[in-house]
Design a protein around this motif. Structure first.
Motif, mmCIF file in Angstrom:
data_model
loop_
_atom_site.group_PDB
_atom_site.id
_atom_site.type_symbol
_atom_site.label_atom_id
_atom_site.label_comp_id
_atom_site.label_asym_id
_atom_site.label_seq_id
_atom_site.Cartn_x
_atom_site.Cartn_y
_atom_site.Cartn_z
ATOM 1 N N MET A 1 -24.182 0.600 30.810
ATOM 2 C CA MET A 1 -23.903 -0.257 29.443
ATOM 3 C C MET A 1 -24.905 -0.236 28.265
ATOM 4 O O MET A 1 -25.814 0.256 28.460
ATOM 5 C CB MET A 1 -24.058 -1.872 30.102
ATOM 6 N N ASN A 2 -24.172 -0.519 27.309
ATOM 7 C CA ASN A 2 -25.195 -0.655 25.942
ATOM 8 C C ASN A 2 -25.811 -1.669 25.809
ATOM 9 O O ASN A 2 -25.388 -2.766 26.020
ATOM 10 C CB ASN A 2 -23.980 -0.344 24.837
ATOM 11 N N PRO A 3 -27.285 -1.395 25.666
ATOM 12 C CA PRO A 3 -27.998 -2.610 25.626
ATOM 13 C C PRO A 3 -27.760 -3.832 24.465
ATOM 14 O O PRO A 3 -28.149 -5.021 24.692
ATOM 15 C CB PRO A 3 -29.504 -2.168 25.610
ATOM 16 N N SER A 4 -27.234 -3.221 23.478
ATOM 17 C CA SER A 4 -26.728 -4.425 22.496
ATOM 18 C C SER A 4 -25.355 -4.910 22.459
ATOM 19 O O SER A 4 -25.018 -5.466 21.442
ATOM 20 C CB SER A 4 -27.036 -3.482 21.083
ATOM 21 N N ASP A 5 -24.755 -4.581 23.506
ATOM 22 C CA ASP A 5 -23.289 -4.959 23.817
ATOM 23 C C ASP A 5 -22.448 -4.633 22.440
ATOM 24 O O ASP A 5 -21.658 -5.375 22.269
ATOM 25 C CB ASP A 5 -23.489 -6.756 23.978
ATOM 26 N N GLU A 7 -19.600 -2.065 21.220
ATOM 27 C CA GLU A 7 -18.714 -1.174 21.902
ATOM 28 C C GLU A 7 -18.584 -0.146 20.996
ATOM 29 O O GLU A 7 -18.036 -0.227 19.817
ATOM 30 C CB GLU A 7 -17.632 -1.915 22.292
ATOM 31 N N ILE A 8 -18.803 1.174 21.255
ATOM 32 C CA ILE A 8 -18.611 2.539 20.221
ATOM 33 C C ILE A 8 -17.273 3.269 20.812
ATOM 34 O O ILE A 8 -17.413 3.696 21.790
ATOM 35 C CB ILE A 8 -19.933 3.042 20.472
ATOM 36 N N THR A 9 -16.464 3.318 19.907
ATOM 37 C CA THR A 9 -15.150 3.948 20.356
ATOM 38 C C THR A 9 -14.730 4.885 19.098
ATOM 39 O O THR A 9 -15.499 4.632 18.188
ATOM 40 C CB THR A 9 -14.051 2.821 20.648
ATOM 41 N N ALA A 10 -13.807 5.785 19.530
ATOM 42 C CA ALA A 10 -13.331 6.628 18.333
ATOM 43 C C ALA A 10 -12.563 5.688 17.342
ATOM 44 O O ALA A 10 -12.513 6.286 16.240
ATOM 45 C CB ALA A 10 -12.446 7.615 19.091
ATOM 46 N N GLY A 11 -11.963 4.943 17.756
ATOM 47 C CA GLY A 11 -11.122 3.992 16.773
ATOM 48 C C GLY A 11 -9.962 4.585 16.157
ATOM 49 O O GLY A 11 -9.423 5.747 16.606
ATOM 50 N N LEU A 12 -9.637 4.157 14.745
ATOM 51 C CA LEU A 12 -8.286 4.624 14.188
ATOM 52 C C LEU A 12 -8.595 5.935 13.597
ATOM 53 O O LEU A 12 -7.797 6.899 13.705
ATOM 54 C CB LEU A 12 -8.033 3.790 13.134
ATOM 55 N N GLY A 13 -9.950 6.120 13.109
ATOM 56 C CA GLY A 13 -10.238 7.495 12.479
ATOM 57 C C GLY A 13 -10.046 8.778 13.658
ATOM 58 O O GLY A 13 -9.586 9.620 13.589
ATOM 59 N N GLY A 14 -10.540 8.484 14.896
ATOM 60 C CA GLY A 14 -10.379 9.362 15.732
ATOM 61 C C GLY A 14 -9.184 9.757 16.354
ATOM 62 O O GLY A 14 -8.637 10.862 16.661
#
Length: 94
Positions: A1-5, A7-14
Protein backbone atom coordinates in the motif's frame (compact mmCIF):
# COMPACT_ATOMS: atom_id res chain seq x y z
CA UNK A 1 0.00 0.00 0.00
CA UNK A 2 0.97 3.56 -0.63
CA UNK A 3 1.51 5.42 2.68
CA UNK A 4 -0.13 8.64 1.41
CA UNK A 5 -3.22 6.78 0.15
CA UNK A 6 -2.84 8.31 -3.31
CA UNK A 7 -3.65 5.91 -6.11
CA UNK A 8 -1.20 6.07 -9.02
CA UNK A 9 -2.49 4.64 -12.31
CA UNK A 10 -1.74 5.02 -15.98
CA UNK A 11 -5.04 6.84 -16.47
CA UNK A 12 -6.36 8.17 -19.74
CA UNK A 13 -2.91 9.11 -21.06
CA UNK A 14 -1.56 5.59 -20.62
CA UNK A 15 -4.63 4.13 -22.28
CA UNK A 16 -4.32 6.48 -25.26
CA UNK A 17 -0.62 5.66 -25.72
CA UNK A 18 -1.29 1.93 -25.56
CA UNK A 19 -4.24 2.24 -27.93
CA UNK A 20 -2.12 4.29 -30.36
CA UNK A 21 0.66 1.68 -30.34
CA UNK A 22 -1.87 -1.09 -30.98
CA UNK A 23 -3.35 0.90 -33.85
CA UNK A 24 0.08 1.49 -35.41
CA UNK A 25 0.88 -2.22 -35.09
CA UNK A 26 -2.38 -3.15 -36.80
CA UNK A 27 -1.67 -0.76 -39.72
CA UNK A 28 1.87 -2.12 -40.10
CA UNK A 29 0.61 -5.72 -40.18
CA UNK A 30 -2.01 -4.81 -42.75
CA UNK A 31 0.56 -3.05 -44.93
CA UNK A 32 2.98 -6.00 -44.66
CA UNK A 33 0.36 -8.52 -45.74
CA UNK A 34 -0.66 -6.30 -48.66
CA UNK A 35 2.97 -5.95 -49.83
CA UNK A 36 3.58 -9.69 -49.57
CA UNK A 37 0.42 -10.43 -51.56
CA UNK A 38 1.50 -8.00 -54.30
CA UNK A 39 4.97 -9.49 -54.40
CA UNK A 40 3.60 -13.02 -54.82
CA UNK A 41 1.27 -11.88 -57.60
CA UNK A 42 4.01 -10.01 -59.47
CA UNK A 43 6.34 -13.02 -59.10
CA UNK A 44 3.66 -15.29 -60.59
CA UNK A 45 3.09 -12.86 -63.48
CA UNK A 46 6.78 -12.44 -64.30
CA UNK A 47 7.72 -16.12 -63.95
CA UNK A 48 4.68 -18.26 -64.83
CA UNK A 49 6.79 -21.26 -65.88
CA UNK A 50 8.78 -21.48 -62.65
CA UNK A 51 6.35 -23.91 -61.03
CA UNK A 52 6.05 -26.06 -64.16
CA UNK A 53 9.84 -26.20 -64.61
CA UNK A 54 10.37 -27.16 -60.99
CA UNK A 55 7.83 -29.96 -61.25
CA UNK A 56 9.45 -31.30 -64.42
CA UNK A 57 12.96 -31.34 -62.98
CA UNK A 58 11.91 -33.19 -59.84
CA UNK A 59 10.09 -35.91 -61.78
CA UNK A 60 12.69 -36.32 -64.53
CA UNK A 61 14.69 -39.52 -64.47
CA UNK A 62 18.42 -38.97 -64.42
CA UNK A 63 21.02 -41.31 -65.86
CA UNK A 64 23.05 -43.13 -63.24
CA UNK A 65 26.70 -42.05 -63.02
CA UNK A 66 29.16 -44.20 -64.86
CA UNK A 67 31.54 -46.29 -62.80
CA UNK A 68 35.27 -46.65 -63.24
CA UNK A 69 34.87 -50.13 -64.73
CA UNK A 70 32.58 -48.81 -67.44
CA UNK A 71 34.98 -46.01 -68.30
CA UNK A 72 38.25 -47.97 -68.40
CA UNK A 73 38.06 -51.77 -68.72
CA UNK A 74 41.86 -52.13 -68.46
CA UNK A 75 41.95 -51.35 -64.72
CA UNK A 76 42.12 -54.23 -62.28
CA UNK A 77 39.38 -55.16 -59.86
CA UNK A 78 41.49 -54.05 -56.86
CA UNK A 79 42.05 -50.63 -58.42
CA UNK A 80 38.34 -50.31 -59.10
CA UNK A 81 37.44 -51.20 -55.49
CA UNK A 82 40.10 -48.89 -54.07
CA UNK A 83 38.96 -45.99 -56.24
CA UNK A 84 35.32 -46.41 -55.18
CA UNK A 85 35.93 -46.90 -51.44
CA UNK A 86 38.79 -44.47 -50.73
CA UNK A 87 37.97 -40.82 -50.15
CA UNK A 88 39.55 -38.31 -52.50
CA UNK A 89 43.00 -37.17 -51.46
CA UNK A 90 43.67 -33.45 -51.42
CA UNK A 91 47.07 -32.20 -52.60
CA UNK A 92 49.58 -31.23 -49.90
CA UNK A 93 49.74 -27.61 -48.91
CA UNK A 94 52.93 -25.72 -49.77
Amino acid sequence: MNPSDVEITAGLGGFLVLFGLALVLWFLGRDLSRRLRRMRQSEAEHHPQTEATTAETTTAVQDPPTTTAEQDPSTSTAEQERSTTDPPVSPPRP
